[in-house]
Design a protein around this motif. Structure first.
Motif, mmCIF file in Angstrom:
data_model
loop_
_atom_site.group_PDB
_atom_site.id
_atom_site.type_symbol
_atom_site.label_atom_id
_atom_site.label_comp_id
_atom_site.label_asym_id
_atom_site.label_seq_id
_atom_site.Cartn_x
_atom_site.Cartn_y
_atom_site.Cartn_z
ATOM 1 N N VAL A 106 44.170 36.519 51.664
ATOM 2 C CA VAL A 106 42.915 36.341 50.931
ATOM 3 C C VAL A 106 41.919 37.426 51.326
ATOM 4 O O VAL A 106 41.604 37.590 52.500
ATOM 5 N N ASP A 107 41.414 38.137 50.315
ATOM 6 C CA ASP A 107 40.436 39.194 50.576
ATOM 7 C C ASP A 107 38.999 38.736 50.367
ATOM 8 O O ASP A 107 38.092 39.240 51.019
ATOM 9 N N LYS A 108 38.785 37.804 49.434
ATOM 10 C CA LYS A 108 37.431 37.351 49.143
ATOM 11 C C LYS A 108 37.498 35.913 48.625
ATOM 12 O O LYS A 108 38.382 35.578 47.843
ATOM 13 N N VAL A 109 36.536 35.090 49.051
ATOM 14 C CA VAL A 109 36.404 33.716 48.560
ATOM 15 C C VAL A 109 35.051 33.613 47.863
ATOM 16 O O VAL A 109 34.025 33.999 48.425
ATOM 17 N N ILE A 110 35.090 33.120 46.626
ATOM 18 C CA ILE A 110 33.861 32.924 45.856
ATOM 19 C C ILE A 110 33.759 31.444 45.471
ATOM 20 O O ILE A 110 34.770 30.761 45.340
ATOM 21 N N PRO A 111 32.541 30.945 45.294
ATOM 22 C CA PRO A 111 32.397 29.537 44.903
ATOM 23 C C PRO A 111 32.732 29.341 43.425
ATOM 24 O O PRO A 111 32.296 30.121 42.570
ATOM 25 N N GLU A 112 33.528 28.322 43.134
ATOM 26 C CA GLU A 112 33.775 27.919 41.752
ATOM 27 C C GLU A 112 32.860 26.736 41.467
ATOM 28 O O GLU A 112 33.014 25.674 42.051
ATOM 29 N N LYS A 113 31.926 26.933 40.532
ATOM 30 C CA LYS A 113 30.902 25.925 40.257
ATOM 31 C C LYS A 113 31.067 25.250 38.901
ATOM 32 O O LYS A 113 30.543 24.161 38.699
ATOM 33 N N THR A 114 31.761 25.914 37.967
ATOM 34 C CA THR A 114 31.952 25.363 36.620
ATOM 35 C C THR A 114 33.313 25.774 36.072
ATOM 36 O O THR A 114 33.919 26.742 36.542
ATOM 37 N N TRP A 115 33.760 25.054 35.026
ATOM 38 C CA TRP A 115 35.016 25.426 34.355
ATOM 39 C C TRP A 115 34.876 26.773 33.651
ATOM 40 O O TRP A 115 35.804 27.580 33.635
ATOM 41 N N LYS A 116 33.708 27.031 33.075
ATOM 42 C CA LYS A 116 33.507 28.217 32.246
ATOM 43 C C LYS A 116 33.366 29.507 33.037
ATOM 44 O O LYS A 116 33.454 30.590 32.468
ATOM 45 N N GLN A 117 33.172 29.414 34.321
ATOM 46 C CA GLN A 117 32.892 30.606 35.120
ATOM 47 C C GLN A 117 34.095 31.544 35.234
ATOM 48 O O GLN A 117 33.930 32.720 35.531
ATOM 49 N N ASP B 43 46.531 44.291 44.897
ATOM 50 C CA ASP B 43 45.989 44.844 46.135
ATOM 51 C C ASP B 43 44.877 43.990 46.728
ATOM 52 O O ASP B 43 44.618 44.060 47.928
ATOM 53 N N TYR B 44 44.200 43.213 45.874
ATOM 54 C CA TYR B 44 42.997 42.503 46.299
ATOM 55 C C TYR B 44 43.029 41.110 45.691
ATOM 56 O O TYR B 44 43.071 40.962 44.466
ATOM 57 N N LEU B 45 43.021 40.081 46.555
ATOM 58 C CA LEU B 45 43.106 38.697 46.085
ATOM 59 C C LEU B 45 41.783 37.981 46.279
ATOM 60 O O LEU B 45 41.280 37.860 47.390
ATOM 61 N N ILE B 46 41.233 37.501 45.166
ATOM 62 C CA ILE B 46 40.013 36.705 45.166
ATOM 63 C C ILE B 46 40.398 35.253 44.920
ATOM 64 O O ILE B 46 41.200 34.966 44.030
ATOM 65 N N VAL B 47 39.817 34.357 45.712
ATOM 66 C CA VAL B 47 40.049 32.927 45.527
ATOM 67 C C VAL B 47 38.739 32.265 45.108
ATOM 68 O O VAL B 47 37.749 32.337 45.829
ATOM 69 N N GLY B 48 38.760 31.654 43.934
ATOM 70 C CA GLY B 48 37.640 30.842 43.485
ATOM 71 C C GLY B 48 37.825 29.443 44.052
ATOM 72 O O GLY B 48 38.773 28.748 43.702
#
Length: 130
Positions: free
Chosen positions: A65-76, A29-34
């Motif tokens: 796309v419902d939300k875009v978040i920053p991807e800053k590291t592999w571990k996140q 229902d909700y797609l987040i893109v890192g």
């Protein structure tokens, strides 16, 4: 509500990117893109044509796309899955097997890439034309 998450650089947006996002969205229902930040791309020895802020604007304009978040590291990724209560982690099948142990309570799905298209192919073709 089923929450899906995927990650990528999404530079030189093309039909393969849209296909991935569309298929990912059908799984919930909700797609987040890192979205990989410019700094994170530097750490990965990648350089985007478009800046993070421009790529974010482009992704936010896509209806899947419902939300875009920053991807800053592999571990996140693991932290994001917990924070956003993700049900399914989706990524291209060129990463097959790399994220199988990412989460004990969420599903990991590797989607096939769209044949004949990638940002790398586009960049190579642009170089050949110059």
């Amino acid at each position: 509500m089923r929450t899906i998450i995927t990650y990528g650089t999404f530079d030189l947006l093309h039909v393969g990117h849209v296909n991935l996002l569309k298929r990912a969205k059908t799984m919930g229902d909700y797609l987040i893109v890192g979205l990989s930040t410019d700094y994170f791309n530097t750490l990965k020895h990648k350089q985007s044509f478009f800046s993070y802020s421009d790529r974010k604007i482009i992704l936010e304009s896509i209806r899947y796309v419902d939300k875009v978040i920053p991807e800053k590291t592999w571990k996140q990724k693991k932290e994001d899955i917990l924070q956003y209560q993700v049900d399914t982690f989706v990524i291209g099948d060129d990463w097959k097997g790399k994220f199988d142990e990412l989460c004990s309570f969420c599903e990991v799905i590797y989607l096939p890439r769209t044949d004949g298209i990638s940002s790398t192919i586009i960049k190579e073709n642009l170089r050949d034309d110059s």
